[in-house]
Design an enzyme around this catalytic site. Structure first.
Site, short mmCIF file in Angstrom:
data_model
loop_
_atom_site.label_atom_id
_atom_site.label_comp_id
_atom_site.label_asym_id
_atom_site.label_seq_id
_atom_site.Cartn_x
_atom_site.Cartn_y
_atom_site.Cartn_z
N SER A 5 -26.35 84.53 17.02
CA SER A 5 -26.38 85.66 17.95
C SER A 5 -25.17 85.66 18.88
O SER A 5 -24.55 86.71 19.11
CB SER A 5 -27.68 85.64 18.77
OG SER A 5 -27.79 84.42 19.49
N ARG A 25 -21.89 80.29 7.00
CA ARG A 25 -22.16 79.44 5.84
C ARG A 25 -22.86 80.22 4.72
O ARG A 25 -22.75 79.88 3.56
CB ARG A 25 -23.07 78.26 6.24
CG ARG A 25 -22.43 77.20 7.09
CD ARG A 25 -23.39 76.03 7.27
NE ARG A 25 -22.81 74.95 8.03
CZ ARG A 25 -22.88 74.84 9.35
NH1 ARG A 25 -23.51 75.76 10.04
NH2 ARG A 25 -22.32 73.81 9.96
N LYS A 99 -22.59 75.44 24.18
CA LYS A 99 -23.05 74.65 25.31
C LYS A 99 -23.82 73.44 24.79
O LYS A 99 -24.64 73.56 23.89
CB LYS A 99 -23.94 75.49 26.23
CG LYS A 99 -23.18 76.60 26.94
CD LYS A 99 -24.10 77.48 27.76
CE LYS A 99 -23.30 78.58 28.46
NZ LYS A 99 -24.16 79.58 29.12
N GLY A 127 -20.75 80.97 30.62
CA GLY A 127 -21.22 81.85 31.69
C GLY A 127 -22.68 82.18 31.53
O GLY A 127 -23.32 81.80 30.54
N ALA A 131 -26.94 87.41 24.89
CA ALA A 131 -26.27 88.19 23.85
C ALA A 131 -26.77 89.63 23.77
O ALA A 131 -25.98 90.57 23.69
CB ALA A 131 -26.43 87.49 22.49
N LYS A 182 -27.49 73.14 33.68
CA LYS A 182 -28.23 74.31 34.16
C LYS A 182 -29.59 74.42 33.46
O LYS A 182 -30.55 74.96 34.03
CB LYS A 182 -27.42 75.59 34.02
CG LYS A 182 -26.93 75.92 32.62
CD LYS A 182 -27.88 76.76 31.80
CE LYS A 182 -27.33 77.05 30.43
NZ LYS A 182 -28.32 77.69 29.55
#
Length: 211
Positions: A5, A25, A99, A127, A131, A182
């Site tokens: 996504s 893939r 991330k 950030g 999506a 976070k």
């Protein structure tokens, strides 16, 4: 690199500014993107740009790339980076969109890139981004973290669009660590809400998380 996504979303944005290819893939996913212009498994019926090309041919895409964005989950990141390293030119900037930390080494993704492609400029995009909101054209912002100001500025121009504002920051470590920890604060905020605590408790968690 990576047609989940987030990778598909970023590819959709940057296709407004430059010719963009998306590596996956799975051949069936590449064919769906190229013929039906959707990524149904990750983004439902959202229509992708006709100009966006998808392919399973990693070597061809990497050899012709001026910039590479790595949108691969953290635990598979190194494997794909090793494949990219075989074909990429040394001057091509590599930007991580992922991330997380590598579980076996606890390395950040920029550190994985440094170990696999030490001669390439490296950057991180991170950030508070969802999506589906970005694809809907809702306003959002993010940061390109890079120790090289010129590379950061180049990537900022390439990946920005009217509804997706990018800033630059030299603090690569801070941006990557923030993207990891976070989640701890988010889970704690959810637990707090589950206990029936109010906005004060949640705000306290966020404030202490920043500290």
């Amino acid at each position: 690199m990576g047609a989940g996504s987030w990778g598909t979303t970023i590819a959709t944005l940057v296709s407004q500014n430059a010719a963009t290819s998306l590596w996956t893939r799975r051949l069936e996913l590449a064919e769906e993107i190229n013929t039906q212009h959707v990524n149904s498994a990750y983004l439902g019926n959202y229509m992708l740009p006709v100009e966006l090309e998808a392919s399973v041919d990693l070597e061809r895409l990497v050899k012709h790339a001026d910039v590479i964005a790595m949108a691969v989950p953290a635990q598979g990141f190194r494997h794909v980076a090793q494949q990219v390293a075989k074909h990429v030119a040394a001057s091509v900037p590599i930007m991580s969109l992922s991330k997380g930390l590598e579980s076996e080494t606890l390395l950040r993704m920029s550190e994985v890139l440094a170990s696999e492609m030490p001669n390439n400029p490296r950057a991180v995009l991170s950030g508070p981004n969802l999506a589906h909101e970005i694809l809907q054209g809702q306003p959002a912002a993010s940061v390109v973290a890079c120790s090289d100001d010129a590379v950061a500025s180049q990537l900022q121009d390439l990946f920005s669009c009217p509804t997706f504002r990018l800033y630059t920051n030299p603090d690569v470590v801070g941006c990557e660590v923030g993207g990891v920890v976070k989640n701890v604060i988010a889970i704690a905020a959810g637990i707090s809400q589950g206990f029936g605590f109010g906005e004060n408790a949640k705000a306290t968690l966020v404030t202490r998380g920043l500290a």
